[in-house]
Design a protein around this motif. Structure first.
Motif, PDB file in Angstrom:
ATOM      1  N   ARG A   1      33.143  28.793  -9.668  1.00 50.02           N
ATOM      2  CA  ARG A   1      32.479  27.608  -9.973  1.00 50.02           C
ATOM      3  C   ARG A   1      32.793  27.373 -11.407  1.00 50.02           C
ATOM      4  O   ARG A   1      31.676  27.314 -12.249  1.00 50.02           O
TER       5      ARG A   1
ATOM      6  N   ALA B   1      34.750  21.624 -10.290  1.00 56.44           N
ATOM      7  CA  ALA B   1      35.344  20.337 -10.472  1.00 56.44           C
ATOM      8  C   ALA B   1      34.372  19.306  -9.625  1.00 56.44           C
ATOM      9  O   ALA B   1      34.102  18.147 -10.134  1.00 56.44           O
TER      10      ALA B   1
ATOM     11  N   ASP C   1      41.227  12.934 -10.873  1.00 55.43           N
ATOM     12  CA  ASP C   1      41.017  14.423 -10.612  1.00 55.43           C
ATOM     13  C   ASP C   1      42.401  15.084 -10.380  1.00 55.43           C
ATOM     14  O   ASP C   1      43.280  14.620  -9.371  1.00 55.43           O
TER      15      ASP C   1
ATOM     16  N   ASN D   1      45.188  15.601  -2.391  1.00 50.39           N
ATOM     17  CA  ASN D   1      44.331  16.234  -1.216  1.00 50.39           C
ATOM     18  C   ASN D   1      43.961  14.857  -0.227  1.00 50.39           C
ATOM     19  O   ASN D   1      43.149  14.084  -0.665  1.00 50.39           O
TER      20      ASN D   1
ATOM     21  N   TYR E   1      45.006  19.732  -8.563  1.00 53.80           N
ATOM     22  CA  TYR E   1      46.150  20.575  -8.003  1.00 53.80           C
ATOM     23  C   TYR E   1      47.524  20.378  -8.916  1.00 53.80           C
ATOM     24  O   TYR E   1      48.345  20.641  -8.501  1.00 53.80           O
TER      25      TYR E   1
ATOM     26  N   SER F   1      39.395  26.332 -10.214  1.00 50.49           N
ATOM     27  CA  SER F   1      39.277  26.821  -8.481  1.00 50.49           C
ATOM     28  C   SER F   1      40.882  27.083  -8.328  1.00 50.49           C
ATOM     29  O   SER F   1      41.098  28.178  -7.629  1.00 50.49           O
ATOM     30  N   LYS F   2      41.619  26.153  -8.263  1.00 50.75           N
ATOM     31  CA  LYS F   2      42.883  26.298  -7.548  1.00 50.75           C
ATOM     32  C   LYS F   2      43.985  26.877  -8.261  1.00 50.75           C
ATOM     33  O   LYS F   2      44.615  27.971  -7.804  1.00 50.75           O
TER      34      LYS F   2
HETATM   35  C1  LIG Z   1      40.733  17.081  -4.761  1.00 50.29           C
HETATM   36  C2  LIG Z   1      39.924  18.005  -4.928  1.00 50.29           C
HETATM   37  N1  LIG Z   1      38.930  17.870  -6.073  1.00 50.29           N
HETATM   38  C3  LIG Z   1      37.943  18.783  -6.503  1.00 50.29           C
HETATM   39  C4  LIG Z   1      37.736  19.807  -5.591  1.00 50.29           C
HETATM   40  C5  LIG Z   1      36.710  20.763  -5.965  1.00 50.29           C
HETATM   41  O1  LIG Z   1      37.060  21.761  -6.621  1.00 50.29           O
HETATM   42  P1  LIG Z   1      36.074  22.881  -7.277  1.00 50.29           P
HETATM   43  O2  LIG Z   1      36.068  24.069  -6.514  1.00 50.29           O
HETATM   44  O3  LIG Z   1      36.279  23.118  -8.617  1.00 50.29           O
HETATM   45  O4  LIG Z   1      34.476  22.422  -7.202  1.00 50.29           O
HETATM   46  C6  LIG Z   1      38.604  20.065  -4.469  1.00 50.29           C
HETATM   47  C7  LIG Z   1      38.485  21.303  -3.581  1.00 50.29           C
HETATM   48  O5  LIG Z   1      38.932  21.389  -2.489  1.00 50.29           O
HETATM   49  C8  LIG Z   1      39.667  19.133  -3.925  1.00 50.29           C
HETATM   50  O6  LIG Z   1      40.306  19.232  -3.100  1.00 50.29           O
END
Ligand SMILES: Cc1ncc(COP(=O)(O)O)c(C=O)c1O
Length: 398
Positions: free
Chosen positions: A246, A100, A205, A177, A208, A237-238
């Motif tokens: 990635r 992301a 974004d 976040n 989550y 990722s999450k």
């Molecule tokens: C709000 C937010 N956006 C994007 C990312 C990045 O995610 P990615 O691992 O897909 O690059 C994170 C990772 O901590 C995040 O907390």
């Protein structure tokens, strides 16, 4: 041989400093530190996904793929989101990216000219501001307010007052976040209306989006007119615990995605071939995802009840993500800064947290971020360890 001006004061992930202090403390005191700084689920990527990637490797699926990612995965994401949000999203409106973060980078790169203003909410994920500045843009901060009963909420009046003729983009992150907030749908709709009316790009974004423990999460894709102003970011990722793979993605209208494809071809060629094959199986892994969310909800409850026992801090029970962001104003005032407090907690309690001030600009300064993506016993032990240190500070005469 000087570095480019653009690279200027760019900073990276600041967690490394705390890991270093933690290592020293472990050595000196012979204790194991407890890490609340973690920004990823602590489970291994679900088996089905791993098997699919292994199979792709064994079958020799090791060459370049199209820059926008493989068609099957783009189609799968389009179908999945169409079903979820009742729209007809097309494959051509999706690009797969290496995480992301890269998706965010492409979006900023495509739109930001030097001098453009980008509205960020304060506090925010650290890298938004860094990339905006790298491209010569100017981050403009809008407050997220805190109320012990209501949690965190966006100051819409502040947002309206910060929009100028130079405002190019608003960056929204929901669930959020570092606060762990799931913003009220009403607030998201208000932001969408403002972006539409003022002709500002809304970069959303939603990485989550599965980590929602209560309340309703509104996606910007729920507005049928999203194509006119939205760039939607998500990733694997999450939700599927695939941070090291990635893989992320962007949804936007075709014209934007085509331009992103050109950027992708020039920067990284394509996302990793066999990782994309593995990700195809992610969409059959929602039973596992639900199990993980159930586990995280339990951990969240434990963290909330433990942190609530500490005198002198204010905690709101996060409805989303896997972070809790207690207000430590009283404690920070006595120690000096959230950074100094975080260091003190490592040195005196062997507990790693992330100081709120790394999430620019001002609001975070009174907070610490605790991740509950760790074992329940460790949560209990970690909070127990910091309780004494914090209460001692609270009791100090100022
Ligand atoms: C709000 C937010 N956006 C994007 C990312 C990045 O995610 P990615 O691992 O897909 O690059 C994170 C990772 O901590 C995040 O907390």
């Amino acid at each position: 041989m000087s570095f480019s001006q653009a690279i200027g004061n760019l900073t990276g992930e600041s967690t490394l400093l705390y890991q270093e202090i933690a290592r020293r403390v472990e050595k000196e005191k012979g204790i194991k530190t407890i890490n609340f700084g973690i920004g990823q689920p602590d489970v291994v990527t679900f088996k089905r996904i791993r098997e699919e990637a292994k199979k792709a490797l064994d079958e020799g699926y090791t060459a370049y793929t199209p820059a926008k990612g493989i068609d099957e995965l783009r189609q799968k994401i389009a179908d999945f989101l169409s079903q979820k949000y009742g729209d007809k999203i097309k494959k051509d409106e999706v690009i797969i990216t290496p995480g992301a973060k890269t998706a965010l980078f492409l979006a900023f790169l495509l739109y930001i000219n030097p001098g453009d203003e980008v509205i960020l909410f304060d506090p925010a994920f650290y890298s938004y501001a860094e990339v905006v500045k790298l491209l010569g843009g100017k981050p403009v901060y809008v407050n997220i307010n805190f109320d012990k009963e209501k949690g965190f909420y966006i100051d819409i009046d502040d947002l309206n007052s910060k929009i100028t003729a130079k405002t190019k983009m608003i960056v929204l992150n929901n669930p959020h976040n570092p606060t762990g907030m799931v913003f009220e749908p009403k607030q998201i709709i208000e932001i969408q209306e403002i972006a539409k009316e003022r002709k500002i790009i809304l970069l959303s974004d939603e990485i989550y989006d599965y980590f929602v423990y209560e309340g309703e999460m509104r996606s910007v894709l729920q507005d049928s007119g999203w194509r006119d102003y939205v760039i939607y970011i998500n990733g694997f990722s999450k939700t599927f615990s695939m941070t090291g793979w990635r893989l992320g993605y962007i949804v936007a209208k075709k014209e934007i995605i085509d331009k992103m494809g050109i950027l992708a071809a020039n920067i990284y060629t394509c996302p990793t071939s066999f990782a994309q094959k593995g990700a195809l199986a992610a969409f059959d892994s929602f039973d596992e995802v639900r199990e993980m969310i159930k586990l995280f909800k339990k951990r969240r409850d434990v963290m909330f009840s433990e942190l609530s026992k500490i005198r002198g801090i204010e905690v709101y029970k996060s409805p989303g993500a896997f972070y809790m962001f207690p207000n430590m104003k009283e404690v920070v005032k006595k120690v000096g800064s959230s950074k100094e407090l975080a260091i003190k907690l490592i040195e005196e309690a062997g507990v790693i947290t992330i100081p709120g001030e790394v999430f620019p600009l001002n609001v975070g300064k009174n907070f610490l971020r605790f991740s509950f993506a760790i074992d329940e016993d460790k949560i209990k032990e970690g909070v127990k360890r910091i309780k004494d240190v914090i209460e001692k500070i609270v009791d100090e005469k100022s």
